[in-house]
Scaffold this motif. Structure first.
Motif, PDB file in Angstrom:
ATOM      1  N   THR A   1      31.510  54.075  29.777  1.00 51.35           N
ATOM      2  CA  THR A   1      30.816  53.049  28.995  1.00 51.35           C
ATOM      3  C   THR A   1      31.819  52.392  28.053  1.00 51.35           C
ATOM      4  O   THR A   1      32.759  53.039  27.581  1.00 51.35           O
ATOM      5  CB  THR A   1      29.655  53.638  28.181  1.00 51.35           C
ATOM      6  OG1 THR A   1      30.152  54.660  27.316  1.00 51.35           O
ATOM      7  CG2 THR A   1      28.591  54.229  29.097  1.00 51.35           C
ATOM      8  N   ARG A   2      31.589  51.131  27.776  1.00 52.97           N
ATOM      9  CA  ARG A   2      32.515  50.343  26.971  1.00 52.97           C
ATOM     10  C   ARG A   2      32.560  50.856  25.534  1.00 52.97           C
ATOM     11  O   ARG A   2      31.543  50.874  24.843  1.00 52.97           O
ATOM     12  CB  ARG A   2      32.078  48.882  26.988  1.00 52.97           C
ATOM     13  CG  ARG A   2      33.001  47.961  26.246  1.00 52.97           C
ATOM     14  CD  ARG A   2      32.469  46.528  26.293  1.00 52.97           C
ATOM     15  NE  ARG A   2      33.341  45.652  25.578  1.00 52.97           N
ATOM     16  CZ  ARG A   2      34.302  44.925  26.143  1.00 52.97           C
ATOM     17  NH1 ARG A   2      34.482  44.985  27.443  1.00 52.97           N
ATOM     18  NH2 ARG A   2      35.059  44.143  25.417  1.00 52.97           N
ATOM     19  N   PRO A   3      33.751  51.253  25.067  1.00 52.33           N
ATOM     20  CA  PRO A   3      33.882  51.630  23.664  1.00 52.33           C
ATOM     21  C   PRO A   3      33.910  50.383  22.784  1.00 52.33           C
ATOM     22  O   PRO A   3      34.057  49.267  23.280  1.00 52.33           O
ATOM     23  CB  PRO A   3      35.216  52.369  23.625  1.00 52.33           C
ATOM     24  CG  PRO A   3      35.973  51.884  24.802  1.00 52.33           C
ATOM     25  CD  PRO A   3      34.967  51.446  25.824  1.00 52.33           C
ATOM     26  N   LEU A   4      33.784  50.568  21.488  1.00 53.07           N
ATOM     27  CA  LEU A   4      33.830  49.445  20.558  1.00 53.07           C
ATOM     28  C   LEU A   4      35.243  48.876  20.488  1.00 53.07           C
ATOM     29  O   LEU A   4      36.219  49.565  20.745  1.00 53.07           O
ATOM     30  CB  LEU A   4      33.389  49.891  19.171  1.00 53.07           C
ATOM     31  CG  LEU A   4      31.941  50.354  19.050  1.00 53.07           C
ATOM     32  CD1 LEU A   4      31.667  50.868  17.645  1.00 53.07           C
ATOM     33  CD2 LEU A   4      30.983  49.229  19.409  1.00 53.07           C
TER      34      LEU A   4
ATOM     35  N   GLN B   1      27.576  45.717  37.293  1.00 50.10           N
ATOM     36  CA  GLN B   1      28.943  45.409  37.723  1.00 50.10           C
ATOM     37  C   GLN B   1      29.951  45.865  36.675  1.00 50.10           C
ATOM     38  O   GLN B   1      29.747  45.677  35.474  1.00 50.10           O
ATOM     39  CB  GLN B   1      29.124  43.905  37.908  1.00 50.10           C
ATOM     40  CG  GLN B   1      28.243  43.278  38.929  1.00 50.10           C
ATOM     41  CD  GLN B   1      28.330  41.756  38.882  1.00 50.10           C
ATOM     42  OE1 GLN B   1      29.311  41.188  38.412  1.00 50.10           O
ATOM     43  NE2 GLN B   1      27.298  41.104  39.378  1.00 50.10           N
ATOM     44  N   LEU B   2      31.048  46.422  37.157  1.00 45.93           N
ATOM     45  CA  LEU B   2      32.215  46.671  36.332  1.00 45.93           C
ATOM     46  C   LEU B   2      33.196  45.557  36.670  1.00 45.93           C
ATOM     47  O   LEU B   2      33.380  45.231  37.845  1.00 45.93           O
ATOM     48  CB  LEU B   2      32.826  48.035  36.643  1.00 45.93           C
ATOM     49  CG  LEU B   2      34.002  48.389  35.754  1.00 45.93           C
ATOM     50  CD1 LEU B   2      33.497  48.794  34.375  1.00 45.93           C
ATOM     51  CD2 LEU B   2      34.818  49.487  36.352  1.00 45.93           C
ATOM     52  N   ILE B   3      33.812  44.972  35.655  1.00 44.93           N
ATOM     53  CA  ILE B   3      34.711  43.845  35.891  1.00 44.93           C
ATOM     54  C   ILE B   3      36.105  44.190  35.370  1.00 44.93           C
ATOM     55  O   ILE B   3      36.308  44.385  34.169  1.00 44.93           O
ATOM     56  CB  ILE B   3      34.181  42.568  35.212  1.00 44.93           C
ATOM     57  CG1 ILE B   3      32.769  42.278  35.716  1.00 44.93           C
ATOM     58  CG2 ILE B   3      35.129  41.396  35.483  1.00 44.93           C
ATOM     59  CD1 ILE B   3      32.038  41.218  34.936  1.00 44.93           C
ATOM     60  N   PHE B   4      37.041  44.279  36.294  1.00 42.48           N
ATOM     61  CA  PHE B   4      38.458  44.467  36.003  1.00 42.48           C
ATOM     62  C   PHE B   4      39.078  43.077  36.156  1.00 42.48           C
ATOM     63  O   PHE B   4      39.210  42.565  37.251  1.00 42.48           O
ATOM     64  CB  PHE B   4      39.040  45.483  36.989  1.00 42.48           C
ATOM     65  CG  PHE B   4      40.534  45.597  37.023  1.00 42.48           C
ATOM     66  CD1 PHE B   4      41.309  45.488  35.876  1.00 42.48           C
ATOM     67  CD2 PHE B   4      41.184  45.847  38.216  1.00 42.48           C
ATOM     68  CE1 PHE B   4      42.686  45.614  35.923  1.00 42.48           C
ATOM     69  CE2 PHE B   4      42.559  45.982  38.279  1.00 42.48           C
ATOM     70  CZ  PHE B   4      43.315  45.861  37.142  1.00 42.48           C
ATOM     71  N   ALA B   5      39.379  42.441  35.020  1.00 40.56           N
ATOM     72  CA  ALA B   5      39.823  41.048  35.036  1.00 40.56           C
ATOM     73  C   ALA B   5      41.274  40.943  34.594  1.00 40.56           C
ATOM     74  O   ALA B   5      41.764  41.755  33.816  1.00 40.56           O
ATOM     75  CB  ALA B   5      38.941  40.215  34.115  1.00 40.56           C
ATOM     76  N   TYR B   6      41.944  39.916  35.126  1.00 34.97           N
ATOM     77  CA  TYR B   6      43.313  39.644  34.694  1.00 34.97           C
ATOM     78  C   TYR B   6      43.609  38.152  34.767  1.00 34.97           C
ATOM     79  O   TYR B   6      42.983  37.411  35.518  1.00 34.97           O
ATOM     80  CB  TYR B   6      44.331  40.443  35.520  1.00 34.97           C
ATOM     81  CG  TYR B   6      44.436  40.040  36.968  1.00 34.97           C
ATOM     82  CD1 TYR B   6      45.297  39.011  37.365  1.00 34.97           C
ATOM     83  CD2 TYR B   6      43.695  40.686  37.948  1.00 34.97           C
ATOM     84  CE1 TYR B   6      45.399  38.644  38.697  1.00 34.97           C
ATOM     85  CE2 TYR B   6      43.799  40.325  39.273  1.00 34.97           C
ATOM     86  CZ  TYR B   6      44.657  39.302  39.645  1.00 34.97           C
ATOM     87  OH  TYR B   6      44.759  38.937  40.962  1.00 34.97           O
ATOM     88  N   THR B   7      44.574  37.736  33.947  1.00 31.67           N
ATOM     89  CA  THR B   7      45.057  36.368  33.932  1.00 31.67           C
ATOM     90  C   THR B   7      46.577  36.399  33.827  1.00 31.67           C
ATOM     91  O   THR B   7      47.125  37.024  32.908  1.00 31.67           O
ATOM     92  CB  THR B   7      44.492  35.583  32.732  1.00 31.67           C
ATOM     93  OG1 THR B   7      43.078  35.581  32.808  1.00 31.67           O
ATOM     94  CG2 THR B   7      45.007  34.159  32.705  1.00 31.67           C
ATOM     95  N   VAL B   8      47.231  35.760  34.765  1.00 31.95           N
ATOM     96  CA  VAL B   8      48.687  35.648  34.723  1.00 31.95           C
ATOM     97  C   VAL B   8      49.037  34.418  33.893  1.00 31.95           C
ATOM     98  O   VAL B   8      48.535  33.323  34.146  1.00 31.95           O
ATOM     99  CB  VAL B   8      49.283  35.546  36.146  1.00 31.95           C
ATOM    100  CG1 VAL B   8      50.795  35.347  36.084  1.00 31.95           C
ATOM    101  CG2 VAL B   8      48.945  36.779  36.966  1.00 31.95           C
TER     102      VAL B   8
ATOM    103  N   ASP C   1      41.737  43.260  31.273  1.00 28.52           N
ATOM    104  CA  ASP C   1      40.558  43.627  30.506  1.00 28.52           C
ATOM    105  C   ASP C   1      39.623  44.420  31.417  1.00 28.52           C
ATOM    106  O   ASP C   1      39.706  44.331  32.641  1.00 28.52           O
ATOM    107  CB  ASP C   1      39.877  42.340  30.039  1.00 28.52           C
ATOM    108  CG  ASP C   1      38.690  42.560  29.126  1.00 28.52           C
ATOM    109  OD1 ASP C   1      38.213  43.693  29.008  1.00 28.52           O
ATOM    110  OD2 ASP C   1      38.219  41.577  28.540  1.00 28.52           O
ATOM    111  N   LEU C   2      38.729  45.149  30.809  1.00 30.37           N
ATOM    112  CA  LEU C   2      37.679  45.878  31.520  1.00 30.37           C
ATOM    113  C   LEU C   2      36.375  45.607  30.784  1.00 30.37           C
ATOM    114  O   LEU C   2      36.325  45.676  29.552  1.00 30.37           O
ATOM    115  CB  LEU C   2      37.997  47.378  31.511  1.00 30.37           C
ATOM    116  CG  LEU C   2      37.312  48.272  32.525  1.00 30.37           C
ATOM    117  CD1 LEU C   2      37.603  47.823  33.951  1.00 30.37           C
ATOM    118  CD2 LEU C   2      37.763  49.718  32.339  1.00 30.37           C
ATOM    119  N   SER C   3      35.332  45.261  31.519  1.00 33.61           N
ATOM    120  CA  SER C   3      34.029  45.003  30.917  1.00 33.61           C
ATOM    121  C   SER C   3      32.945  45.327  31.938  1.00 33.61           C
ATOM    122  O   SER C   3      33.243  45.666  33.086  1.00 33.61           O
ATOM    123  CB  SER C   3      33.915  43.545  30.453  1.00 33.61           C
ATOM    124  OG  SER C   3      34.048  42.659  31.543  1.00 33.61           O
ATOM    125  N   ASP C   4      31.705  45.241  31.525  1.00 32.68           N
ATOM    126  CA  ASP C   4      30.606  45.439  32.466  1.00 32.68           C
ATOM    127  C   ASP C   4      29.503  44.437  32.171  1.00 32.68           C
ATOM    128  O   ASP C   4      29.461  43.835  31.109  1.00 32.68           O
ATOM    129  CB  ASP C   4      30.077  46.875  32.450  1.00 32.68           C
ATOM    130  CG  ASP C   4      29.659  47.346  31.077  1.00 32.68           C
ATOM    131  OD1 ASP C   4      29.235  46.523  30.243  1.00 32.68           O
ATOM    132  OD2 ASP C   4      29.746  48.549  30.810  1.00 32.68           O
TER     133      ASP C   4
END
Length: 149
Positions: free
Chosen positions: A127-130, A82-89, A97-100
């Motif tokens: 792929t997730r960079p550092l 899964q790729l996760i495109f997350a947000y919080t208002v 944020d972007l994570s997997d």
């Protein structure tokens, strides 16, 4: 190119003071996504050239929203990468944020998150960079994730 995407998102938005979270598929294959907060929303199929958008909102139960994307049909329920495109208002700000998890469903493909007023997140190889990927912008801005950018 990103100006055209932000214009496209503006067409699907309502006349409000809140921005949108959008997902654009520039890949050759469809992918599948779910908007997840305190509950799991219905699966959406985003075809090549397609767009998914939702108004930025704060989930009353979890606080944030995770748009979970898989490369396989029904992938959220069968343990696929899964790729996760997350947000919080948070008031007048939105944090994104972007994570997997469980693997890298877009390995080898460029992934990018942009907003009108905030910093971009860029994964040139899928792929997730550092380092930290958390960014923020005004909650009136659109935040756009592009797969195969």
């Amino acid at each position: 190119m990103y100006l055209a995407i932000f214009s496209l998102v503006a067409l699907v938005s309502t006349a409000s003071a809140i921005g949108n979270a959008a997902v654009v598929n520039k890949c050759d294959d469809p992918f599948y996504l779910w908007s997840v907060g305190g509950a799991i929303g219905p699966m959406q199929v985003v075809s090549p050239g397609g767009l998914y958008a939702e108004p930025l909102h704060r989930d009353p139960r979890s606080g944030g929203v995770a748009i979970k994307i898989t490369a396989v049909d029904n992938g959220l329920l069968n343990g696929a990468a899964q790729l996760i495109f997350a947000y919080t208002v948070d008031g007048d700000q939105v944090w994104y944020d972007l994570s997997d998890v469980f693997g890298e469903p877009f390995s080898g493909k460029r992934l990018k998150v942009s907003s009108n007023g905030g910093a971009s997140i860029d994964w040139p190889n899928g792929t997730r960079p550092l380092g930290s990927q958390v960014k923020n912008t005004a909650s009136t801005d659109d935040v756009v994730f592009v797969a195969c950018a």
